[in-house]
Design a protein around this motif. Structure first.
Motif, short mmCIF file in Angstrom:
data_model
loop_
_atom_site.label_atom_id
_atom_site.label_comp_id
_atom_site.label_asym_id
_atom_site.label_seq_id
_atom_site.Cartn_x
_atom_site.Cartn_y
_atom_site.Cartn_z
N HIS A 140 0.79 -1.23 0.00
CA HIS A 140 0.00 0.00 0.00
C HIS A 140 0.82 1.28 0.00
O HIS A 140 0.38 2.29 -0.52
CB HIS A 140 -0.99 -0.01 1.16
N ASN A 141 2.00 1.27 0.58
CA ASN A 141 2.85 2.47 0.58
C ASN A 141 4.30 2.01 0.59
O ASN A 141 4.76 1.46 1.58
CB ASN A 141 2.55 3.35 1.79
N GLN A 142 5.00 2.24 -0.53
CA GLN A 142 6.36 1.71 -0.66
C GLN A 142 7.33 2.28 0.36
O GLN A 142 8.42 1.77 0.54
CB GLN A 142 6.91 1.91 -2.08
N HIS A 143 6.94 3.35 1.05
CA HIS A 143 7.84 3.98 2.03
C HIS A 143 7.59 3.51 3.46
O HIS A 143 8.32 3.88 4.36
CB HIS A 143 7.69 5.50 1.96
N ILE A 144 6.55 2.70 3.65
CA ILE A 144 6.18 2.24 4.99
C ILE A 144 6.09 0.72 4.98
O ILE A 144 5.46 0.14 4.09
CB ILE A 144 4.83 2.84 5.43
N PRO A 145 6.71 0.03 5.94
CA PRO A 145 6.59 -1.43 5.99
C PRO A 145 5.13 -1.87 6.05
O PRO A 145 4.28 -1.17 6.60
CB PRO A 145 7.34 -1.80 7.28
N ASP A 146 4.84 -3.01 5.47
CA ASP A 146 3.49 -3.57 5.47
C ASP A 146 3.54 -4.96 6.11
O ASP A 146 3.56 -5.97 5.42
CB ASP A 146 2.97 -3.65 4.02
N PRO A 147 3.58 -5.00 7.46
CA PRO A 147 3.74 -6.29 8.13
C PRO A 147 2.59 -7.25 7.88
O PRO A 147 2.81 -8.46 7.83
CB PRO A 147 3.85 -5.93 9.61
N ASP A 148 1.37 -6.75 7.69
CA ASP A 148 0.25 -7.65 7.41
C ASP A 148 0.44 -8.38 6.09
O ASP A 148 0.21 -9.59 5.99
CB ASP A 148 -1.07 -6.87 7.39
N LEU A 149 0.87 -7.65 5.07
CA LEU A 149 1.11 -8.28 3.77
C LEU A 149 2.28 -9.26 3.87
O LEU A 149 2.20 -10.37 3.32
CB LEU A 149 1.39 -7.23 2.70
N CYS A 150 3.33 -8.90 4.57
CA CYS A 150 4.47 -9.80 4.73
C CYS A 150 4.05 -11.10 5.43
O CYS A 150 4.46 -12.19 5.03
CB CYS A 150 5.59 -9.12 5.50
#
Length: 95
Positions: free
Chosen positions: A69-79
């Motif tokens: 959703h935002n390449q500048h912020i980690p996305d732990p749910d997607l990971c």
């Protein structure tokens, strides 16, 4: 006369702990590969084309396009989802 305090604009890099690479898979047939669109210009089109290529040329490999959703912020749910439901991921980084 005014006094100025000069700061280094480079800042200080965070401490990074190196991690080893994930183990390689023997093959991708029968596996699920997530195609991760990170949101750069036209990366959605590229991932759609890549998904189509896999369907046409490597139908034994299941693929799913997902969006970071935002390449500048980690996305732990997607990971976590990729880790739980997938065998591999291709991340479309770049412009």
């Amino acid at each position: 006369m005014a006094k100025f305090r000069v700061l280094n604009p480079e800042g200080y890099p965070p401490k990074v702990n190196a991690r080893g690479m994930a183990p390689s898979l023997d093959g991708l047939d029968g596996k699920k590969v997530f195609l991760v669109d990170v949101g750069f210009a036209n990366s959605d089109n590229f991932m759609a084309q890549l998904h189509g290529w896999f369907e046409e040329h490597r139908p034994a490999i299941r693929t799913e396009v997902v969006r970071w959703h935002n390449q500048h912020i980690p996305d732990p749910d997607l990971c976590e989802r990729i880790k739980a439901d997938g065998d591999a991921a291709i991340i479309g980084v770049g412009t």
